[in-house]
Design an enzyme around this catalytic site. Structure first.
Site, PDB file in Angstrom:
ATOM      1  N   ARG A  90     -12.765   0.989  -4.732  1.00  0.00           N
ATOM      2  CA  ARG A  90     -12.220   0.633  -3.211  1.00  0.00           C
ATOM      3  C   ARG A  90     -11.713   1.795  -2.452  1.00  0.00           C
ATOM      4  O   ARG A  90     -11.240   2.376  -1.256  1.00  0.00           O
ATOM      5  CB  ARG A  90     -10.847  -0.161  -3.008  1.00  0.00           C
ATOM      6  CG  ARG A  90     -10.150  -0.617  -1.642  1.00  0.00           C
ATOM      7  CD  ARG A  90      -9.676  -1.942  -1.966  1.00  0.00           C
ATOM      8  NE  ARG A  90      -9.257  -2.511  -0.079  1.00  0.00           N
ATOM      9  CZ  ARG A  90      -8.232  -2.815   0.647  1.00  0.00           C
ATOM     10  NH1 ARG A  90      -7.419  -0.741   0.023  1.00  0.00           N
ATOM     11  NH2 ARG A  90      -7.934  -2.112   1.357  1.00  0.00           N
ATOM     12  N   CYS A  99       1.366  -1.125  -0.222  1.00  0.00           N
ATOM     13  CA  CYS A  99       0.184  -0.013   0.242  1.00  0.00           C
ATOM     14  C   CYS A  99       1.245   0.934  -0.076  1.00  0.00           C
ATOM     15  O   CYS A  99       1.843   1.331   1.165  1.00  0.00           O
ATOM     16  CB  CYS A  99      -0.951   0.550   0.967  1.00  0.00           C
ATOM     17  SG  CYS A  99      -2.114   1.341   1.229  1.00  0.00           S
TER      18      CYS A  99
HETATM   19  P1  RVP Z   1      -0.171  -7.106   4.161  1.00  0.00           P
HETATM   20  O1  RVP Z   1      -0.795  -7.844   4.650  1.00  0.00           O
HETATM   21  O2  RVP Z   1       0.276  -6.102   4.978  1.00  0.00           O
HETATM   22  O3  RVP Z   1      -0.408  -7.357   3.006  1.00  0.00           O
HETATM   23  O4  RVP Z   1      -1.594  -6.071   3.795  1.00  0.00           O
HETATM   24  C1  RVP Z   1      -3.195  -6.286   3.383  1.00  0.00           C
HETATM   25  C2  RVP Z   1      -3.500  -4.844   2.968  1.00  0.00           C
HETATM   26  O5  RVP Z   1      -3.669  -3.938   2.447  1.00  0.00           O
HETATM   27  C3  RVP Z   1      -5.656  -5.381   2.842  1.00  0.00           C
HETATM   28  O6  RVP Z   1      -6.289  -6.076   3.308  1.00  0.00           O
HETATM   29  C4  RVP Z   1      -6.189  -3.901   2.760  1.00  0.00           C
HETATM   30  O7  RVP Z   1      -6.675  -3.851   3.908  1.00  0.00           O
HETATM   31  C5  RVP Z   1      -4.667  -2.979   1.903  1.00  0.00           C
HETATM   32  N1  RVP Z   1      -4.304  -3.415   0.522  1.00  0.00           N
HETATM   33  C6  RVP Z   1      -4.658  -3.453  -0.347  1.00  0.00           C
HETATM   34  N2  RVP Z   1      -4.691  -3.485  -1.751  1.00  0.00           N
HETATM   35  C7  RVP Z   1      -3.908  -2.388  -1.096  1.00  0.00           C
HETATM   36  C8  RVP Z   1      -3.253  -0.955  -2.080  1.00  0.00           C
HETATM   37  O8  RVP Z   1      -3.236  -1.289  -3.234  1.00  0.00           O
HETATM   38  N3  RVP Z   1      -3.485   0.433  -1.365  1.00  0.00           N
HETATM   39  N4  RVP Z   1      -3.770  -1.893   0.364  1.00  0.00           N
END
Ligand code: RVP
Length: 497
Positions: A416, A317
């Site tokens: 989203r 993210c």
């Molecule tokens: P991680 O487990 O740290 O990989 O995080 C997963 C989380 O990141 C998802 O559950 C969601 O809340 C968030 N996410 C998913 N896509 C993106 C993005 O493209 N920014 N972020």
């Protein structure tokens, strides 16, 4: 003047747990990892629970039906991603609900007019060598034959050779009739020395395969997360745009719980979505993501059954860089959990919390629980496993798997990141495309993680998650003491010597 928080925004790695007294009651074998998934009143039992405090992220690169089955068999729950057509998502939910231990819905299907090249491409995509040949190329079409690696020779056969010319046709297949038990299916497999047995109905339509290699895998898993009809449980992600069409299809498909998926859930769109669902359906719905008391209370008052916490902490993210919003995951969980406890005190209604994103080490899960989360959502963790829907790619001496964010150009999940209005496309990316180290089978890895969680809880003197939340003691760590936490001041031996 704008409000400035005095507290620093902190993340999990800045905290450690201080051990409490460990007694016989909290040895790892005695630790109960079950947890609450949906709101309930004081004195009542929560009627929607998880057997382990872990769910998989609402992401294209994570929560397919295959991963959902593997995780529910281990006691957790997947939220099937919503950034796909309503029909496809409902189909994935149905596949999980239809799952019967040992009976596998075919994920590799072609038609008689497909070519050897299609077979090779499909095999490299799925990693599976048994391909069902059906009249419509789906997993539930009329079975016309099967292709396995015994049916072709890549070195001799032309790539444009048609499947109908080299498949094993239906007339030569041994099949089982829909409705037979697993042990009957296994008897046929052994009697005919088969590797796999297709299960068909009276119209020759394919329903399942039973594989010889899965024979040992059919033991009941004690943690398995089942509904009242003994079917695996599954959740589904929804958005704040097409819920009037998507929710009925998911409910009809058998979803056990829904979750509104948004990078910033403190919005009137979530309220509208919750109100619509609650006025029409009897299904639990989580909402989020939020990072503070105000966001939490807003969603709870709108009817959320659980609230998801986290903005910008996900491994893929880049929301914080792109929009400058977010909060360190630990600070967010601590503040929202405090608000949840005050709300419980005031109203007698307990709202479970999900800490979403940013789990890097297994002990971070225990930290999140100790800070007040009831379960965690993870993406990167699950993307590494065989069961995630992404490609496994050779890299150096090992393998990696693809992992991409919902806000990346690849997923294009604009709902989203929606800000309302009539926009229906992404204006900029909030996520990246990446690789994660391939780690093998979900169940093997999860077992290690659960053992670590239990060991940490045992050290903290807690036999259950609620006990951990009440009695855990946490300390902030300085950056120097973080260095002390890893191996230091030694020359590490090469692990592969
Ligand atoms: P991680 O487990 O740290 O990989 O995080 C997963 C989380 O990141 C998802 O559950 C969601 O809340 C968030 N996410 C998913 N896509 C993106 C993005 O493209 N920014 N972020």
């Amino acid at each position: 003047m704008a409000y400035i928080y005095n507290d620093v925004s902190r993340t999990f790695s800045e905290y450690l747990l201080i051990p409490n007294l460990t007694t016989e009651k909290c040895t790892p074998n005695n630790i109960d990892l079950s947890t609450n998934l949906a709101k309930f009143k004081k004195g009542d039992d929560c009627n929607l629970k998880l057997n382990i405090p872990i769910v998989s992220a609402i992401m294209q690169s994570v929560s397919s039906d295959t991963l959902a089955i593997a995780l529910a068999r281990c006691g957790g729950l997947s939220f099937i991603y919503g950034s796909q057509s309503i029909e496809n998502q409902a189909e994935m939910v149905k596949k999980v609900k239809k799952y019967k231990s040992g009976f596998v819905v075919s994920d590799s299907n072609l038609t008689i007019d497909s070519t050897l090249k299609d077979v090779i491409d499909l095999k490299s995509r799925t990693g599976h060598s048994t391909i069902a040949i059906t009249d419509d190329g789906t997993s539930s079409g009329k079975l016309l034959g099967i292709v396995t690696t015994r049916d072709y020779r890549i070195s001799r056969d032309p790539l444009d050779r048609k499947v109908k010319d080299f498949m094993t046709p239906f007339s030569k297949l041994v099949v089982g009739n829909l409705g037979i038990s697993l042990s009957e299916a296994n008897d046929i497999i052994w009697a005919h020395k088969l590797n796999c047995l297709p299960i068909v109905d009276a119209d020759q339509k394919l329903h399942y395969f039973v594989f010889r290699k899965d024979y040992d895998d059919h033991k009941q898993n004690p943690y398995e997360l089942l509904d009242n009809n003994k079917r695996l449980m599954v959740g589904a992600g929804i958005n704040t745009r097409d819920y009037e069409e998507r929710v009925p299809a998911l409910v009809e498909a058998g979803a056990d719980v829904l979750c509104i998926d948004s990078s910033d859930g403190f919005s009137v769109w979530q309220k509208n979505t919750l109100e619509f669902i609650k006025s029409k359906y009897d299904i639990k719905v989580g909402a989020g993501n939020v990072v503070d008391k105000e966001g939490f209370l807003y969603l709870v008052e709108a009817g959320a059954d659980f609230v998801k916490i986290g903005i910008g902490g996900g491994s893929i993210c880049i929301t914080r860089e792109q929009k400058g919003i977010g909060r360190g995951q630990a600070s967010a969980v601590i503040e929202v959990a405090k608000a949840r406890d005050e709300y419980f005190e005031k109203t007698g209604v307990y709202i479970p919390l999900c800490s979403d994103g940013g789990i890097v080490h297994d002990y971070h899960i225990v930290l999140a629980l100790a800070m007040g989360a009831d379960f965690v959502m993870m993406g990167r963790y699950f993307a590494r496993f065989d069961e995630s829907p992404t490609k496994k790619v050779k890299s150096g001496n090992g393998y990696v798997k693809e992992y991409w964010g919902e806000g990346s150009n690849r997923a294009r999940n604009w709902q989203r990141y929606d800000h309302g209005g009539d926009s229906s496309n992404m204006k900029f990316e909030e996520g990246v495309e990446s690789y994660v180290p391939y780690a093998g089978k979900l169940s093997d890895n999860l077992e290690i993680t659960l053992n670590k969680i239990k060991a940490t809880m045992s050290s903290c003197g807690a036999a259950s998650i609620s006990e951990l939340q009440e009695t855990a003691r946490l300390t902030l760590v300085s950056s120097t003491s973080i260095i002390e936490g890893g191996a230091h001041d030694v020359i590490l031996k090469d692990k592969d010597y």
